[in-house]
Scaffold this motif. Structure first.
Motif, PDB file in Angstrom:
ATOM      1  N   PRO A 198       0.833  -1.216   0.000  1.00  0.00           N
ATOM      2  CA  PRO A 198       0.000   0.000   0.000  1.00  0.00           C
ATOM      3  C   PRO A 198       0.865   1.261   0.000  1.00  0.00           C
ATOM      4  CG  PRO A 198       0.037  -1.011   2.181  1.00  0.00           C
ATOM      5  CD  PRO A 198       0.721  -1.975   1.265  1.00  0.00           C
ATOM      6  N   ASP A 199       0.261   2.383  -0.342  1.00  0.00           N
ATOM      7  CA  ASP A 199       1.000   3.646  -0.403  1.00  0.00           C
ATOM      8  C   ASP A 199       1.564   4.044   0.959  1.00  0.00           C
ATOM      9  OD1 ASP A 199       0.488   3.829  -3.092  1.00  0.00           O
ATOM     10  OD2 ASP A 199      -1.271   5.136  -2.867  1.00  0.00           O
ATOM     11  N   THR A 200       0.879   3.639   2.029  1.00  0.00           N
ATOM     12  CA  THR A 200       1.376   3.988   3.372  1.00  0.00           C
ATOM     13  C   THR A 200       2.713   3.304   3.671  1.00  0.00           C
ATOM     14  OG1 THR A 200       0.038   2.174   4.272  1.00  0.00           O
ATOM     15  CG2 THR A 200      -0.939   4.388   4.264  1.00  0.00           C
ATOM     16  N   PHE A 201       3.024   2.249   2.947  1.00  0.00           N
ATOM     17  CA  PHE A 201       4.282   1.537   3.170  1.00  0.00           C
ATOM     18  C   PHE A 201       5.481   2.432   2.890  1.00  0.00           C
ATOM     19  CE2 PHE A 201       7.777  -0.926   1.281  1.00  0.00           C
ATOM     20  CZ  PHE A 201       8.081  -1.786   2.320  1.00  0.00           C
ATOM     21  N   TRP A 202       5.321   3.380   1.970  1.00  0.00           N
ATOM     22  CA  TRP A 202       6.456   4.197   1.542  1.00  0.00           C
ATOM     23  C   TRP A 202       6.629   5.460   2.369  1.00  0.00           C
ATOM     24  CZ3 TRP A 202       9.164   1.389  -1.734  1.00  0.00           C
ATOM     25  CH2 TRP A 202       8.508   0.427  -2.501  1.00  0.00           C
ATOM     26  N   GLU A 203       5.747   5.705   3.315  1.00  0.00           N
ATOM     27  CA  GLU A 203       5.853   6.903   4.127  1.00  0.00           C
ATOM     28  C   GLU A 203       7.089   6.845   5.020  1.00  0.00           C
ATOM     29  OE1 GLU A 203       2.260   7.276   6.289  1.00  0.00           O
ATOM     30  OE2 GLU A 203       1.005   7.658   4.518  1.00  0.00           O
ATOM     31  N   ARG A 253      11.648   6.369  -4.266  1.00  0.00           N
ATOM     32  CA  ARG A 253      11.587   6.277  -2.808  1.00  0.00           C
ATOM     33  C   ARG A 253      12.137   4.924  -2.382  1.00  0.00           C
ATOM     34  NH1 ARG A 253       8.558  10.007  -0.046  1.00  0.00           N
ATOM     35  NH2 ARG A 253       7.299  11.432  -1.316  1.00  0.00           N
ATOM     36  N   GLN A 255      12.509   2.201   1.059  1.00  0.00           N
ATOM     37  CA  GLN A 255      12.008   1.867   2.393  1.00  0.00           C
ATOM     38  C   GLN A 255      12.850   0.752   2.986  1.00  0.00           C
ATOM     39  OE1 GLN A 255      10.673   2.558   5.442  1.00  0.00           O
ATOM     40  NE2 GLN A 255       9.008   3.436   4.214  1.00  0.00           N
TER      41      GLN A 255
END
Length: 427
Positions: A198-203, A253, A255
């Motif tokens: 999910p996009d939140t993984f890259w925060e 990005r 992570q």
């Protein structure tokens, strides 16, 4: 390593590369022939070798050198002028094809190599009574090169005439598009790399900003995935091949972090190139059609030829699917890339043709026919839905500018047939 090979391939395709190699080989061969004759002389049994004296060999070599470079300069300058005129209606891709064509490069190489060989041999010719020397081997070979120049000139004129033919250019671009589609897709039975995070993984991850502007020409996906695995990280690239990257914009990005020297796996350049950039190959054909539909050219038959080639290329996708853009290393996700899709490809192919050809019933009717025929090849419901969307847009634009009742009826009939081929009914 992949970037080095990419740059080497680009260099080898330059117009000067093959002529430079042939010229260097000619100079080395001339020096070898002179050295061979100085050491061993001329065997009397070789009766076919040139046997003239110093004055004759000097005149012969001078004539070959001057004529070869003169003919080369004249013919190629006239050809460039003709190609520039033709490129105005077919696009700059024609000039690019000319400079990258191996036949053209070898032809120029023969002329320049003959000039260099004759000139290098000419400097060794010596007269007088003290130490006269005539390079008989080289003069004989220079005569053979002169005959080769005549053959190369005849080939070149026929080759260039064929290459500026509109149908030939369209077929060449169609072949490039087929190759690009094969590279960009994969067989349906290939295993998927899984679902993307999910996009939140890259925060909160590390951000990579572009150090300079330019087109993203190539991504070394294998090396980048391995580098991410060695660093114990996951990388998400935010731009895809063919996108223009602006300086200081975010392009990736990581992570939790990015692998070291990540830019070494990305190749930026001043222009888009064929290869990983699928939409570039499609855009070249669409540009030919758009130029043909301009009021100054008004050539709908060329646009119809392009539409047919697009249908040809799309039907090759029957048993192939688009990659997920997810790359694993050691069983774990390490790299995520944005990829092209079927909808984006069709937009690149047909958007400009639909917009510029809306007032040409012959073009819009053929476009509807091709969309329907492609639908019979591609059985995937999602792809048929995309094809149906373009058919709806074609009909809407065409009916808006078409006043003749017969043409409107033809459009409605072709649209209804297209809908049936796509597995649905016309509204």
């Amino acid at each position: 390593m992949k970037r080095l090979l990419f740059r080497a391939r680009q260099t080898s395709e330059q117009f000067w590369f093959i002529p430079a190699l042939m010229t260097l080989a000619a100079v080395m061969l001339a020096a070898l022939g002179i050295e061979l004759e100085e050491r061993h002389g001329l065997p009397p049994e070789l009766t076919f070798i040139y046997s003239g004296g110093e004055t004759g060999s000097r005149s012969l070599l001078s004539a070959i050198a001057s004529s070869s470079i003169g003919v080369a300069g004249t013919v190629f300058s006239i050809t460039i002028a003709a190609l520039s005129y033709a490129a105005g209606s077919m696009g700059p891709r024609l000039l690019d094809n000319f400079t990258r064509d191996r036949g053209n490069q070898v032809t120029l190489g023969i002329f320049i190599a003959t000039f260099a060989f004759s000139l290098w041999t000419l400097r060794s010719v010596q007269g007088g009574e003290d130490a006269p020397f005539v390079p008989h081997y080289n003069v004989t070979f220079a005569l053979l090169l002169a005959l080769g120049c005549i053959g190369a000139l005849v080939y070149y004129l026929a080759h260039v005439t064929r290459n500026i033919n509109m149908t030939q250019v369209i077929n060449l671009l169609r072949d490039d598009l087929r190759v690009a589609l094969q590279r960009a897709t994969e067989p349906r039975d290939d295993q998927s790399a899984g679902a993307p995070p999910p996009d939140t993984f890259w925060e909160g991850g590390e951000v990579l900003r572009a150090p300079a502007g330019g087109y993203l020409q190539q991504v070394d996906t294998g090396a980048l995935a391995r580098a991410a695995a060695e660093a114990g990280t996951v990388v998400r690239l935010l731009v895809r091949t063919g996108d223009y990257v602006f300086p200081n914009t975010t392009i990736a990005r990581g992570q939790p972090t990015l692998p070291p020297d990540m830019l070494e796996h990305l190749t930026l350049g001043d222009g888009r190139v064929a290869g990983q950039d699928l939409e570039y190959s499609a855009r070249q054909l669409a540009e030919v059609a758009a130029r043909a539909l301009s009021p100054g050219t008004n050539d709908p038959m060329t646009a119809i030829d392009v539409i047919d080639r697009f249908g040809d290329a799309l039907c090759t996708l029957k048993d192939r699917r688009w990659p997920s853009g997810l790359y694993q290393e050691g069983g774990q996700l390490r790299l995520m890339l944005p990829t092209s899709d079927f909808a984006g490809l069709l937009d690149t192919m047909f958007r400009m043709i639909r917009q510029y050809g809306a007032d040409s019933p012959a073009v819009t009717v053929r476009l509807l026919e091709v969309l329907g025929q492609v639908g019979t090849c591609l059985e995937d419901p999602g792809r048929r839905q995309v094809l149906r969307r373009h058919a709806d847009l074609v009909l809407e634009d065409a009916l808006r500018v078409t006043e003749n009742s017969g043409d409107r009826a033809d459009l409605q009939a072709r649209y209804a047939a297209c809908c049936r081929q796509l597995g649905g009914a016309a509204p």
